[in-house]
Design a protein around this motif. Structure first.
Motif, PDB file in Angstrom:
ATOM      1  N   UNK A 226      12.773  23.213 -57.112  1.00 59.91           N
ATOM      2  CA  UNK A 226      11.893  23.123 -55.941  1.00 59.91           C
ATOM      3  C   UNK A 226      12.674  22.481 -54.803  1.00 59.91           C
ATOM      4  N   UNK A 227      12.905  23.239 -53.736  1.00 60.11           N
ATOM      5  CA  UNK A 227      13.630  22.694 -52.581  1.00 60.11           C
ATOM      6  C   UNK A 227      12.824  21.601 -51.901  1.00 60.11           C
ATOM      7  N   UNK A 228      13.532  20.546 -51.537  1.00 60.97           N
ATOM      8  CA  UNK A 228      12.971  19.506 -50.668  1.00 60.97           C
ATOM      9  C   UNK A 228      13.468  19.724 -49.243  1.00 60.97           C
ATOM     10  N   UNK A 229      14.783  19.893 -49.085  1.00 61.28           N
ATOM     11  CA  UNK A 229      15.351  20.120 -47.758  1.00 61.28           C
ATOM     12  C   UNK A 229      16.787  20.579 -47.868  1.00 61.28           C
ATOM     13  N   UNK A 230      17.346  21.003 -46.728  1.00 56.78           N
ATOM     14  CA  UNK A 230      18.720  21.499 -46.675  1.00 56.78           C
ATOM     15  C   UNK A 230      19.459  20.828 -45.528  1.00 56.78           C
ATOM     16  N   UNK A 231      20.799  20.925 -45.577  1.00 58.95           N
ATOM     17  CA  UNK A 231      21.605  20.373 -44.492  1.00 58.95           C
ATOM     18  C   UNK A 231      23.068  20.678 -44.696  1.00 58.95           C
ATOM     19  N   UNK A 232      23.892  20.205 -43.782  1.00 57.83           N
ATOM     20  CA  UNK A 232      25.335  20.412 -43.889  1.00 57.83           C
ATOM     21  C   UNK A 232      25.898  19.720 -45.121  1.00 57.83           C
ATOM     22  N   UNK A 233      25.405  18.526 -45.401  1.00 61.79           N
ATOM     23  CA  UNK A 233      25.834  17.770 -46.581  1.00 61.79           C
ATOM     24  C   UNK A 233      24.791  16.690 -46.844  1.00 61.79           C
ATOM     25  N   UNK A 234      25.116  15.755 -47.726  1.00 56.34           N
ATOM     26  CA  UNK A 234      24.129  14.755 -48.143  1.00 56.34           C
ATOM     27  C   UNK A 234      23.607  13.912 -46.986  1.00 56.34           C
TER      28      UNK A 234
END
Length: 258
Positions: A226-234
């Motif tokens: 289940x995705x929470x969020x995305x981004x370039x990195x942590x």
């Protein structure tokens, strides 16, 4: 697949502290929320804002003293998982604008440091087979060692030390994918098979005109996350950013199926 999510956070804030929280599963076409509830202790301020790329939300708060948060949700994963080896790379000139930024080096994923390595190690592959070869390389050469990295550890450090935790595995995969001309981004997820249970980090790669979830640790399957969020990195997807010192009292994550 039905996932039941539970997260509990308890921190002590000695002074008024601005906090950016991102622990709620995102509502998306391939993961349908049936129920969700978040309970927070008293806050001085509260506001919801869109998260990176419009996937999920963040909560801005100002809190002081004993802070606690309980999150519970039930959602259904409806995600199709294609054969990775059959996925073709998207020509760079055909990439949509949303994918372009995920080709670039970032704080924890200095992909420009790996151009020569990927050319030498994986030069006869492309697209999905390249990603599969990178995953095999990580699995055979990087050891999963809890506590072996810090918030300062980059993909270069992990590559040299050959050990890390889930976020480090994701950073290495993302860096090697970007160095190969394949957009890749960091994804925070819930997944039932993660041991020990915690917020988990995986990667998404852009192949054949779409994003595909991959866990280089091998603990989570794409149709069980289940995705929470995305981004370039942590740095883009921390479950909690605090802008003053805080003390951890307790933290629990539990994910079950059915």
């Amino acid at each position: 697949m039905i996932l039941n999510l539970y997260a509990f956070l308890n921190y002590q804030m000695p002074q008024p502290t601005d906090v950016l929280l991102q622990i709620e599963a995102a509502e998306q076409p391939d993961q349908i929320l049936h129920s969700a509830n978040i309970n927070l202790s008293l806050t001085n301020a509260f506001a919801r804002v869109p998260a990176e790329h419009g996937i999920g939300e963040r909560i801005w708060m100002q809190v002081e003293g004993d802070f606690y948060c309980t999150y519970q949700a039930t959602l259904e994963i409806t995600r199709d998982v294609p054969d990775l080896s059959a996925l073709k790379a998207t020509d760079l000139h055909a990439l949509p604008g949303e994918a372009v930024r995920y080709l670039m080096p970032s704080r924890y994923c200095p992909s420009d440091e790996f151009y020569n390595f990927v050319s030498t190690e994986f030069g006869d592959t492309s697209g999905g087979p390249r990603i599969a070869a990178i995953c095999d390389w990580i699995a055979s050469r990087v050891n999963y060692v809890p506590g072996s990295s810090t918030t300062q550890t980059t993909a270069v450090h992990t590559f040299v030390q050959r050990q890390g935790i889930c976020r480090d595995f994701a950073h290495v995969l993302i860096s090697l994918a970007r160095a190969s001309g394949i957009p890749a981004r960091f994804v925070s997820v819930y997944a039932p098979a993660v041991t020990p249970q915690d917020f988990h980090a995986v990667a998404e790669v852009y192949l054949n005109g779409d994003w595909h979830l991959i866990d280089p640790t091998g603990m989570a399957k794409a149709d069980e996350m289940a995705r929470i969020g995305v981004g370039l990195d942590a740095a883009d997807v921390a479950f909690m950013n605090s802008f003053n010192p805080v003390q951890l009292i307790a933290q629990t994550v539990n994910v079950t199926t059915g």
